[in-house]
Design an enzyme around this catalytic site. Structure first.
Site, PDB file in Angstrom:
ATOM      1  N   SER A   9       0.754  -1.177   0.096  1.00  0.00           N
ATOM      2  CA  SER A   9       0.019  -0.171  -0.010  1.00  0.00           C
ATOM      3  C   SER A   9       0.820   1.415   0.173  1.00  0.00           C
ATOM      4  O   SER A   9       1.760   1.379   0.930  1.00  0.00           O
ATOM      5  CB  SER A   9      -0.835   0.009   1.068  1.00  0.00           C
ATOM      6  OG  SER A   9      -1.547   1.107   1.227  1.00  0.00           O
ATOM      7  N   HIS A  33      -1.357  -1.208  -4.198  1.00  0.00           N
ATOM      8  CA  HIS A  33      -2.636  -0.662  -3.525  1.00  0.00           C
ATOM      9  C   HIS A  33      -2.576   0.949  -3.439  1.00  0.00           C
ATOM     10  O   HIS A  33      -1.641   1.521  -2.776  1.00  0.00           O
ATOM     11  CB  HIS A  33      -2.664  -1.313  -2.224  1.00  0.00           C
ATOM     12  CG  HIS A  33      -4.212  -1.257  -1.521  1.00  0.00           C
ATOM     13  ND1 HIS A  33      -5.058  -1.983  -1.823  1.00  0.00           N
ATOM     14  CD2 HIS A  33      -4.537  -0.570  -0.413  1.00  0.00           C
ATOM     15  CE1 HIS A  33      -6.153  -1.440  -1.097  1.00  0.00           C
ATOM     16  NE2 HIS A  33      -5.778  -0.675  -0.144  1.00  0.00           N
ATOM     17  N   ASP A  35      -4.712   3.968  -1.874  1.00  0.00           N
ATOM     18  CA  ASP A  35      -5.856   4.281  -1.028  1.00  0.00           C
ATOM     19  C   ASP A  35      -6.345   5.813  -1.208  1.00  0.00           C
ATOM     20  O   ASP A  35      -5.663   6.777  -1.194  1.00  0.00           O
ATOM     21  CB  ASP A  35      -5.304   4.299   0.533  1.00  0.00           C
ATOM     22  CG  ASP A  35      -4.990   2.877   1.134  1.00  0.00           C
ATOM     23  OD1 ASP A  35      -6.300   2.077   0.950  1.00  0.00           O
ATOM     24  OD2 ASP A  35      -4.131   2.409   1.654  1.00  0.00           O
ATOM     25  N   MET A  37      -8.814   8.807   0.137  1.00  0.00           N
ATOM     26  CA  MET A  37      -9.550   9.106   1.117  1.00  0.00           C
ATOM     27  C   MET A  37     -10.123  10.401   1.254  1.00  0.00           C
ATOM     28  O   MET A  37      -9.385  11.255   0.716  1.00  0.00           O
ATOM     29  CB  MET A  37      -8.670   9.066   2.598  1.00  0.00           C
ATOM     30  CG  MET A  37      -8.034   7.732   2.767  1.00  0.00           C
ATOM     31  SD  MET A  37      -7.176   7.620   4.370  1.00  0.00           S
ATOM     32  CE  MET A  37      -6.565   6.002   4.174  1.00  0.00           C
ATOM     33  N   HIS A  67      -8.564   1.593  -3.885  1.00  0.00           N
ATOM     34  CA  HIS A  67      -9.460   1.549  -2.925  1.00  0.00           C
ATOM     35  C   HIS A  67     -10.176   2.811  -2.469  1.00  0.00           C
ATOM     36  O   HIS A  67      -9.374   3.596  -1.772  1.00  0.00           O
ATOM     37  CB  HIS A  67      -8.610   0.825  -1.953  1.00  0.00           C
ATOM     38  CG  HIS A  67      -9.529   0.886  -0.325  1.00  0.00           C
ATOM     39  ND1 HIS A  67      -8.848   0.255   0.970  1.00  0.00           N
ATOM     40  CD2 HIS A  67     -10.796   0.728  -0.147  1.00  0.00           C
ATOM     41  CE1 HIS A  67      -9.800   0.439   1.818  1.00  0.00           C
ATOM     42  NE2 HIS A  67     -10.777   0.342   1.322  1.00  0.00           N
ATOM     43  N   MET A  69     -11.975   5.203  -0.179  1.00  0.00           N
ATOM     44  CA  MET A  69     -12.739   5.200   0.959  1.00  0.00           C
ATOM     45  C   MET A  69     -13.442   6.916   0.971  1.00  0.00           C
ATOM     46  O   MET A  69     -12.741   7.642   1.678  1.00  0.00           O
ATOM     47  CB  MET A  69     -11.791   5.087   1.959  1.00  0.00           C
ATOM     48  CG  MET A  69     -11.309   3.722   2.406  1.00  0.00           C
ATOM     49  SD  MET A  69      -9.649   3.790   3.211  1.00  0.00           S
ATOM     50  CE  MET A  69      -8.557   3.810   1.947  1.00  0.00           C
ATOM     51  N   MET A 140     -11.750  -5.159   5.349  1.00  0.00           N
ATOM     52  CA  MET A 140     -10.846  -4.421   6.208  1.00  0.00           C
ATOM     53  C   MET A 140     -10.558  -4.915   7.617  1.00  0.00           C
ATOM     54  O   MET A 140     -11.435  -5.515   8.053  1.00  0.00           O
ATOM     55  CB  MET A 140     -11.700  -3.034   6.613  1.00  0.00           C
ATOM     56  CG  MET A 140     -11.653  -2.116   5.306  1.00  0.00           C
ATOM     57  SD  MET A 140     -10.388  -1.397   4.649  1.00  0.00           S
ATOM     58  CE  MET A 140      -9.279  -0.932   6.078  1.00  0.00           C
ATOM     59  N   ASP A 178      -6.711  -6.187   4.316  1.00  0.00           N
ATOM     60  CA  ASP A 178      -6.351  -4.856   4.086  1.00  0.00           C
ATOM     61  C   ASP A 178      -6.362  -4.297   5.653  1.00  0.00           C
ATOM     62  O   ASP A 178      -7.237  -3.805   6.255  1.00  0.00           O
ATOM     63  CB  ASP A 178      -7.087  -3.759   3.161  1.00  0.00           C
ATOM     64  CG  ASP A 178      -6.195  -2.571   3.175  1.00  0.00           C
ATOM     65  OD1 ASP A 178      -5.458  -2.506   3.589  1.00  0.00           O
ATOM     66  OD2 ASP A 178      -7.059  -1.655   2.454  1.00  0.00           O
TER      67      ASP A 178
END
Ligand code: DX5
Ligand code: ZN
Length: 230
Positions: A9, A33, A35, A37, A67, A69, A140, A178
């Site tokens: 990540s 990966h 992320d 947010m 991913h 979020m 998660m 994850d």
């Protein structure tokens, strides 16, 4: 032989030297990966679409596992679909009435579609249509928002449940875990049935990320071989 994919990540990488951090993985990874947010769905901000674009430009052949979020998928999703990551995973908890629609948009763009479940969200909250059509289910194993948190042990129960459900109904999804994965619990994640393992701080804080991944790959393969033998 069963193959387990390693997905470091980038949230755990040095933000001032991401390409150096990727080079330090020495190609011993399967997916990167990413992320995303929004400071609203989770209490943190991270990478945006311009970053995803630069990543795709620089690494055209790499599997980029985004991913999201975030809330406001009507705004955020098109921004990331345009940057052609290899997969996009959205959360089951965000705008859940739009989940089918979001997954359809992702798949129509030729991108693998995933659904993520926060620790309190049950597998059974997912409709059969989702389970049938989704490429990836991300479990998660920490509260989403930050790297470096402690692994929630009970998450592996959810992984086992997804494995049995897949076997019974012949679903095709991969199971990704994850959060909080390190050298002490990675093998339990493999034994529970994870297909993709995300690791942020354990890899990038190890001092030798390439070596860390090579060892993890070796240990996983050995575990799977031993399991097949028994
Ligand atoms: C947390 C993120 C994770 C994070 C994992 O919200 O989704 O991908 O980077 O980091 P570690 O492995 O440090 O828990
Ligand atoms: Zn993540």
């Amino acid at each position: 032989m069963r193959k387990v994919l390693l997905a470091p990540s980038l949230l755990g990488a040095d933000p001032l030297n991401i390409s150096g951090a990727i080079a330090s993985l020495e190609n011993n990874f399967d997916w990167l990966h990413l992320d995303v947010m929004d400071g609203h769905f989770v209490k943190n901000l991270s990478f945006g679409p311009r970053f995803a674009e630069a990543l795709r430009e620089q690494y055209p052949e790499t599997f980029i596992d985004a991913h999201l979020m975030t809330d406001d998928l009507d705004i955020v999703l098109p921004l990331f679909i345009d940057e052609k990551p290899s997969s996009i995973t959205v959360h089951a908890e965000t705008e859940s009435h739009l989940l089918h629609e979001s997954l359809r948009k992702i798949k129509n763009a030729g991108i693998q579609a995933g659904v993520a479940l926060c620790p309190p969200t049950r597998v059974m909250s997912l409709d059969e249509n989702i389970l049938e059509n989704v490429d990836l289910i991300l479990v998660m194993s920490v509260t989403p928002g930050f790297g470096g948190q402690k692994f929630i042990e009970g998450s592996l129960r959810k992984v086992r449940e997804l494995v049995s459900l897949r076997a019974v109904h012949k679903y095709k999804y991969r199971i990704e875990i994850d959060g909080g994965i390190n050298e002490n619990n990675i093998i339990s994640a493999v034994n529970a049935g994870c297909d993709v393992i995300v690791t942020g701080s354990a890899v990038f804080r190890s001092g030798q990320p390439g070596r860390w991944l090579a060892k993890a790959k070796h240990d996983i393969e050995e575990e799977i071989r031993n399991f097949d033998r028994t």
